[in-house]
Scaffold this motif. Sequence first.
Motif, PDB file in Angstrom:
ATOM      1  N   PHE A 269       0.833  -1.196   0.000  1.00 38.75           N
ATOM      2  CA  PHE A 269       0.000   0.000   0.000  1.00 38.75           C
ATOM      3  C   PHE A 269       0.873   1.253   0.000  1.00 38.75           C
ATOM      4  CE2 PHE A 269      -2.054  -3.515   2.139  1.00 38.75           C
ATOM      5  CZ  PHE A 269      -3.241  -3.633   1.412  1.00 38.75           C
ATOM      6  N   PRO A 270       1.376   1.642  -1.178  1.00 39.65           N
ATOM      7  CA  PRO A 270       2.233   2.827  -1.255  1.00 39.65           C
ATOM      8  C   PRO A 270       1.450   4.109  -1.023  1.00 39.65           C
ATOM      9  CG  PRO A 270       1.704   2.019  -3.457  1.00 39.65           C
ATOM     10  CD  PRO A 270       1.155   1.009  -2.494  1.00 39.65           C
ATOM     11  N   LEU A 271       2.077   5.049  -0.377  1.00 37.02           N
ATOM     12  CA  LEU A 271       1.475   6.367  -0.249  1.00 37.02           C
ATOM     13  C   LEU A 271       1.431   7.054  -1.605  1.00 37.02           C
ATOM     14  CD1 LEU A 271       3.337   7.404   2.996  1.00 37.02           C
ATOM     15  CD2 LEU A 271       0.844   7.304   2.789  1.00 37.02           C
ATOM     16  N   MET A 272       0.474   7.915  -1.788  1.00 36.04           N
ATOM     17  CA  MET A 272       0.401   8.660  -3.038  1.00 36.04           C
ATOM     18  C   MET A 272       1.619   9.560  -3.183  1.00 36.04           C
ATOM     19  SD  MET A 272      -3.547   9.853  -3.562  1.00 36.04           S
ATOM     20  CE  MET A 272      -3.515  10.949  -2.151  1.00 36.04           C
ATOM     21  N   ALA A 273       2.027   9.780  -4.420  1.00 29.72           N
ATOM     22  CA  ALA A 273       3.042  10.779  -4.712  1.00 29.72           C
ATOM     23  C   ALA A 273       2.380  12.140  -4.802  1.00 29.72           C
ATOM     24  CB  ALA A 273       3.738  10.450  -6.026  1.00 29.72           C
ATOM     25  N   SER A 274       3.166  13.198  -4.645  1.00 32.78           N
ATOM     26  CA  SER A 274       2.600  14.542  -4.726  1.00 32.78           C
ATOM     27  C   SER A 274       1.883  14.760  -6.050  1.00 32.78           C
ATOM     28  CB  SER A 274       3.707  15.584  -4.549  1.00 32.78           C
ATOM     29  OG  SER A 274       4.317  15.466  -3.282  1.00 32.78           O
ATOM     30  N   SER A 275       2.393  14.177  -7.105  1.00 31.38           N
ATOM     31  CA  SER A 275       1.796  14.355  -8.423  1.00 31.38           C
ATOM     32  C   SER A 275       0.401  13.742  -8.520  1.00 31.38           C
ATOM     33  CB  SER A 275       2.700  13.751  -9.499  1.00 31.38           C
ATOM     34  OG  SER A 275       2.932  12.373  -9.235  1.00 31.38           O
ATOM     35  N   GLN A 279      -4.640  15.448 -10.460  1.00 29.50           N
ATOM     36  CA  GLN A 279      -5.913  15.020 -11.030  1.00 29.50           C
ATOM     37  C   GLN A 279      -6.513  13.957 -10.110  1.00 29.50           C
ATOM     38  OE1 GLN A 279      -4.683  13.929 -15.075  1.00 29.50           O
ATOM     39  NE2 GLN A 279      -5.768  15.740 -15.800  1.00 29.50           N
ATOM     40  N   PHE A 280      -6.822  14.383  -8.909  1.00 29.11           N
ATOM     41  CA  PHE A 280      -7.293  13.453  -7.887  1.00 29.11           C
ATOM     42  C   PHE A 280      -8.737  13.069  -8.171  1.00 29.11           C
ATOM     43  CE2 PHE A 280      -8.838  12.220  -3.695  1.00 29.11           C
ATOM     44  CZ  PHE A 280      -7.805  11.423  -3.248  1.00 29.11           C
ATOM     45  N   GLU A 281      -8.988  11.780  -8.349  1.00 28.82           N
ATOM     46  CA  GLU A 281     -10.339  11.314  -8.644  1.00 28.82           C
ATOM     47  C   GLU A 281     -11.078  11.012  -7.352  1.00 28.82           C
ATOM     48  OE1 GLU A 281     -12.597   8.488 -11.819  1.00 28.82           O
ATOM     49  OE2 GLU A 281     -10.708   7.737 -10.992  1.00 28.82           O
ATOM     50  N   ASP A 338      -1.470  23.395   0.921  1.00 24.88           N
ATOM     51  CA  ASP A 338      -1.416  21.988   1.301  1.00 24.88           C
ATOM     52  C   ASP A 338      -2.117  21.241   0.172  1.00 24.88           C
ATOM     53  OD1 ASP A 338      -2.289  19.410   2.393  1.00 24.88           O
ATOM     54  OD2 ASP A 338      -1.733  20.196   4.360  1.00 24.88           O
ATOM     55  N   LEU A 339      -1.461  20.244  -0.397  1.00 24.70           N
ATOM     56  CA  LEU A 339      -2.030  19.554  -1.542  1.00 24.70           C
ATOM     57  C   LEU A 339      -3.390  18.944  -1.241  1.00 24.70           C
ATOM     58  CD1 LEU A 339       1.116  17.761  -3.040  1.00 24.70           C
ATOM     59  CD2 LEU A 339       0.054  19.901  -3.771  1.00 24.70           C
ATOM     60  N   ARG A 340      -3.609  18.547  -0.005  1.00 23.07           N
ATOM     61  CA  ARG A 340      -4.901  17.985   0.363  1.00 23.07           C
ATOM     62  C   ARG A 340      -6.014  19.025   0.242  1.00 23.07           C
ATOM     63  NH1 ARG A 340      -2.539  15.261   5.804  1.00 23.07           N
ATOM     64  NH2 ARG A 340      -1.632  17.340   5.846  1.00 23.07           N
ATOM     65  N   PHE A 341      -5.688  20.261   0.560  1.00 23.60           N
ATOM     66  CA  PHE A 341      -6.712  21.302   0.510  1.00 23.60           C
ATOM     67  C   PHE A 341      -7.215  21.515  -0.914  1.00 23.60           C
ATOM     68  CE2 PHE A 341      -7.943  25.785   0.078  1.00 23.60           C
ATOM     69  CZ  PHE A 341      -8.995  25.809   0.969  1.00 23.60           C
ATOM     70  N   SER A 342      -6.295  21.660  -1.846  1.00 19.93           N
ATOM     71  CA  SER A 342      -6.702  21.926  -3.223  1.00 19.93           C
ATOM     72  C   SER A 342      -7.332  20.712  -3.887  1.00 19.93           C
ATOM     73  CB  SER A 342      -5.494  22.396  -4.047  1.00 19.93           C
ATOM     74  OG  SER A 342      -4.466  21.429  -4.027  1.00 19.93           O
ATOM     75  N   ALA A 343      -6.917  19.508  -3.481  1.00 22.65           N
ATOM     76  CA  ALA A 343      -7.430  18.296  -4.127  1.00 22.65           C
ATOM     77  C   ALA A 343      -8.750  17.839  -3.536  1.00 22.65           C
ATOM     78  CB  ALA A 343      -6.402  17.168  -4.016  1.00 22.65           C
ATOM     79  N   TRP A 344      -8.956  18.040  -2.237  1.00 20.61           N
ATOM     80  CA  TRP A 344     -10.094  17.431  -1.561  1.00 20.61           C
ATOM     81  C   TRP A 344     -11.285  18.358  -1.388  1.00 20.61           C
ATOM     82  CZ3 TRP A 344      -7.181  14.610   2.964  1.00 20.61           C
ATOM     83  CH2 TRP A 344      -6.329  13.629   2.399  1.00 20.61           C
ATOM     84  N   PHE A 345     -11.050  19.663  -1.495  1.00 17.10           N
ATOM     85  CA  PHE A 345     -12.135  20.611  -1.342  1.00 17.10           C
ATOM     86  C   PHE A 345     -12.334  21.352  -2.656  1.00 17.10           C
ATOM     87  CE2 PHE A 345     -10.351  19.884   2.800  1.00 17.10           C
ATOM     88  CZ  PHE A 345     -11.444  19.807   3.646  1.00 17.10           C
ATOM     89  N   GLY A 346     -13.550  21.767  -2.895  1.00 13.91           N
ATOM     90  CA  GLY A 346     -13.830  22.463  -4.142  1.00 13.91           C
ATOM     91  C   GLY A 346     -14.763  23.619  -3.924  1.00 13.91           C
ATOM     92  N   SER A 347     -15.292  24.144  -5.006  1.00 14.44           N
ATOM     93  CA  SER A 347     -16.177  25.303  -4.933  1.00 14.44           C
ATOM     94  C   SER A 347     -17.518  24.911  -4.324  1.00 14.44           C
ATOM     95  CB  SER A 347     -16.395  25.873  -6.331  1.00 14.44           C
ATOM     96  OG  SER A 347     -16.955  24.881  -7.171  1.00 14.44           O
ATOM     97  N   MET A 358     -14.519  15.528   0.028  1.00  8.92           N
ATOM     98  CA  MET A 358     -13.176  15.111  -0.306  1.00  8.92           C
ATOM     99  C   MET A 358     -13.035  13.605  -0.196  1.00  8.92           C
ATOM    100  SD  MET A 358     -13.883  15.967   2.692  1.00  8.92           S
ATOM    101  CE  MET A 358     -13.368  16.644   4.212  1.00  8.92           C
ATOM    102  N   ILE A 359     -12.218  13.062  -1.025  1.00  4.31           N
ATOM    103  CA  ILE A 359     -11.857  11.645  -1.043  1.00  4.31           C
ATOM    104  C   ILE A 359     -13.057  10.740  -1.323  1.00  4.31           C
ATOM    105  CG2 ILE A 359     -10.854   9.708   0.220  1.00  4.31           C
ATOM    106  CD1 ILE A 359      -9.175  11.657   1.753  1.00  4.31           C
ATOM    107  N   ASN A 360     -14.092  10.835  -0.506  1.00  6.70           N
ATOM    108  CA  ASN A 360     -15.160   9.854  -0.605  1.00  6.70           C
ATOM    109  C   ASN A 360     -16.182  10.144  -1.694  1.00  6.70           C
ATOM    110  OD1 ASN A 360     -14.173   8.338   1.544  1.00  6.70           O
ATOM    111  ND2 ASN A 360     -15.215   9.588   3.042  1.00  6.70           N
ATOM    112  N   ALA A 361     -16.367  11.368  -2.068  1.00  9.34           N
ATOM    113  CA  ALA A 361     -17.435  11.658  -3.023  1.00  9.34           C
ATOM    114  C   ALA A 361     -17.156  12.924  -3.823  1.00  9.34           C
ATOM    115  CB  ALA A 361     -18.757  11.803  -2.285  1.00  9.34           C
TER     116      ALA A 361
END
Length: 489
Positions: A269-275, A279-281, A338-347, A358-361
């Motif tokens: 179970f590798p941790l995600m890379a910053s990259s 395009q976090f799905e 913080d990469l989590r902020f931009s990837a997991w939260f939106g408008s 974030m993450i779940n839906a």
Amino acid sequence: MKTIKYIKLLFCITVLPLLTSCANFLDVNPKAEVLNKDLFETDEGVEDALYGVYSTYRGNEIYGKYISVLYPEAMSRNFTARGGGGLDYLSHGDFENGSARTLSNATWKRSYQAIGYVNNIIQNLEEISPTKFRHYNLYKGEALALRAMLHFDLVRLFAVDYNANDREAWNKAIPYVTRYSYDITPYYTVGEVYNKVIKDLKDAEICLEEDRQLVQAERTNVGTEFTDCRIIHMNLYAAQALLARVYWMKQDLDSAAIYAKKVIDSQKFPLMASSDFVQFEKGVLNMKETIFGLYAPTYASNCYSIFGKSSGTDMLTLNSEYEDLYINTQGPTPEGSDLRFSAWFGSTLEVSPACVKMINAMFDGGSTESQYSGESYLGVSLIRIPEMYYIMAEALLVKDPEQATVYFDKVIESRGMVKFADRSEGQITADDIYIERRKEYYGEGQQWFNMKRLKKDIQISESNVLDGRVDRNYKMLIPTDEDLRENYD
């Protein structure tokens, strides 16, 4: 196909409870004996029975909405409940309120029904020679671990903490049901429930040994066999990770570290890379970090129904202070991100404030279908690998702070931030772990349980604080016989 098998036992899940005796709220034994016998004549029958259990677990009252996100996110105040329904009362610690009890009653009843289905599988397997089925050990191991997981979350929700001061409440926790029968299961102490959870998980660990070969570090969702795509099954590493979580919750950090390290050292179970954050799905299981998750194609729309709608009861909106958590001058360029902020939260959606989950839906009119790539599984992650690193860091914090920082920095670096070892402070603190854990699992239903074990105060409003040292502030109410008889009758 596997997705079809998940719904193949719709009759069992929706009809059999109606055939159940209603005399006691722990009567969870359907009477369809012919169906039971037929199921356990073939490998496919046992597998269908297990898929039926997974289908029940992803129901709204259990992990499809209530346990995975609705209750703990509202009660931790990560989100603000609105609409005046039962969730609003739960979030204020008013567990006695009738609307709040209606919610908790539904989870209690449905959970013990699901446990009944699991016990039916275990009992039938125990009466059959292990040589009868090709994956006998996997079947039994999954069932044992599923039984342990749901009992564990029930004791965390409906009983006082393992280290509670209220010994009277500690001595009457929940029933731990291990038989599919008409017998009434007694209540056990919190300690006894934990011991039974641990025993089931350790027995499951032995049964699931084959997963060392079956679980691959590079995963796809291709395959229709029972042994494919093991992250949507209660696999070996999920059982070990859950053991780590159970020991962590009871504050036996040395034991927790043993199992967390097993999962990490498997290198499955590798941790995600910053990259990976670019395009976090969302709305899917993370094919790198998810150790165990439920395939649940309607989970995003379930979340939309509580986060995205503009009226009605039992709604949640983001706590207005959530952005402050992710402001970090040790983040990547631009400074303070913080990469989590931009990837997991939106408008925001049609209401303000509102949350793009974030993450779940991912919200797209309440559905993820039009934006789903098809390369993962629509669903909810219940255990992810960062938790194992946090447990290692907490377990080593006093005895080996340098090594604790090494484990902690693995997650920090993967999220694009400057490692603590390279900052001026050099090493981590307990507060650092607490804050980062909250940021990592915001919206995944983990914060309230962490607050419970640490006896944190719950800030309801500027003038209203629930004392974290008062055990009843962290305990949903167990339904009475009469509560559930009304639902049955």
